[in-house]
Enzyme design. Sequence first.
Site, PDB file in Angstrom:
ATOM      1  N   HIS A   1     131.584 -46.037  20.984  1.00  8.09           N
ATOM      2  CA  HIS A   1     132.620 -46.794  20.265  1.00  8.09           C
ATOM      3  C   HIS A   1     133.995 -46.195  20.529  1.00  8.09           C
ATOM      4  CE1 HIS A   1     131.795 -43.595  17.345  1.00  8.09           C
ATOM      5  NE2 HIS A   1     132.799 -43.974  16.580  1.00  8.09           N
TER       6      HIS A   1
ATOM      7  N   HIS B   1     136.525 -44.875  18.787  1.00 10.81           N
ATOM      8  CA  HIS B   1     137.259 -43.832  18.048  1.00 10.81           C
ATOM      9  C   HIS B   1     137.630 -42.658  18.961  1.00 10.81           C
ATOM     10  CE1 HIS B   1     135.782 -45.243  13.826  1.00 10.81           C
ATOM     11  NE2 HIS B   1     136.883 -45.866  14.214  1.00 10.81           N
TER      12      HIS B   1
ATOM     13  N   ASP C   1     137.775 -39.532  18.630  1.00  9.39           N
ATOM     14  CA  ASP C   1     136.915 -38.337  18.693  1.00  9.39           C
ATOM     15  C   ASP C   1     135.615 -38.609  19.458  1.00  9.39           C
ATOM     16  OD1 ASP C   1     136.081 -39.981  16.551  1.00  9.39           O
ATOM     17  OD2 ASP C   1     135.097 -38.304  15.547  1.00  9.39           O
ATOM     18  N   HIS C   2     135.530 -39.760  20.113  1.00  6.85           N
ATOM     19  CA  HIS C   2     134.402 -40.045  21.007  1.00  6.85           C
ATOM     20  C   HIS C   2     134.863 -40.330  22.440  1.00  6.85           C
ATOM     21  CE1 HIS C   2     131.213 -40.274  17.852  1.00  6.85           C
ATOM     22  NE2 HIS C   2     132.316 -40.303  17.134  1.00  6.85           N
TER      23      HIS C   2
ATOM     24  N   HIS D   1     130.357 -49.499  11.433  1.00  8.60           N
ATOM     25  CA  HIS D   1     131.326 -48.392  11.492  1.00  8.60           C
ATOM     26  C   HIS D   1     132.557 -48.886  12.254  1.00  8.60           C
ATOM     27  CE1 HIS D   1     132.852 -44.314  11.849  1.00  8.60           C
ATOM     28  NE2 HIS D   1     132.874 -44.426  13.157  1.00  8.60           N
TER      29      HIS D   1
ATOM     30  N   ASP E   1     127.982 -42.873  15.384  1.00 10.99           N
ATOM     31  CA  ASP E   1     128.458 -42.889  13.996  1.00 10.99           C
ATOM     32  C   ASP E   1     127.855 -44.037  13.186  1.00 10.99           C
ATOM     33  OD1 ASP E   1     129.874 -40.778  14.932  1.00 10.99           O
ATOM     34  OD2 ASP E   1     131.860 -41.617  14.544  1.00 10.99           O
TER      35      ASP E   1
ATOM     36  N   HIS F   1     127.847 -36.584  14.807  1.00  9.36           N
ATOM     37  CA  HIS F   1     128.510 -35.521  14.027  1.00  9.36           C
ATOM     38  C   HIS F   1     127.497 -34.613  13.339  1.00  9.36           C
ATOM     39  CE1 HIS F   1     132.734 -37.010  14.065  1.00  9.36           C
ATOM     40  NE2 HIS F   1     132.151 -38.196  14.210  1.00  9.36           N
TER      41      HIS F   1
END
Length: 256
Positions: free
Chosen positions: A57, A59, A61-62, A115, A134, A172
């Site tokens: 996805h 985001h 942080d990915h 999400h 996530d 995570h």
Amino acid sequence: MEDVQIALVPCLTDNYAVLMHVPATGATILVDAPDAQPIAQVLTQNNWKLTCILITHHHSDHIDGLMMLKAASNATVVGPALDKDRIPGLDVLVADGDEVNASGLEVKVIATPGHTSGHVSYWFPKMGVVFTADTLFALGCGRIFEGTPQIMWESLKKLAALPPETTVFCGHEYTLSNARFAVTVDPHNKALEQRVRKVMTQHMKGEATIPTTIGDELATNPFMRADDPAIAERLGMVGKPEVEVFAELRRRKDSF
Ligand SMILES: [Zn+2]
């Protein structure tokens, strides 16, 4: 199962990337790219060359390490078609039900929105491994940023239908805080009690609490158990639709 070496790579504060290396072909597949440096370090240490990157996805942080890793390796990047304008560098666009060849490994794409609207999970049926990022966490689930509880619940039910022995890698290390919440809504669950003890021990030793399995999540993760009468009763929601119980669990966890 195919002979595949798997390396879990902690990134940023609490993210995980995963590298899979196939010695027979020399292929190395990465799932999500939170940060280029720690991933590049594991590649160098093992003398692995990145050949394919799967993104779950959009985001940051990915994907923040994506372009640097792609430039260094020329790996093929696979990601959700719905996120084609939000994720740079995608070579192969995928959607629910697609079957992809990731450097020789068979992958099935499972759309798991909620999400984010474009979120996908990657299931490697021959290896018995799924990457849920996530959507499904160990003992928890992702926050609903782009969707409704109904959409997220349906995504979790798709993952619940995978073989129970399936190994689950999530995005995570949130397991300890998820465990603390889980015992408040499912206090008489013996399997959960046992698992929480294990998670606390792992946490004290500084060990990762993942991977987990679909079977363990079905037995202990309250967000996978919103259809369990014991949880509905605990929440004072006996007889309510499971999606309402799920929504209440998510609401409570958001402010836990
Ligand atoms: Zn996310």
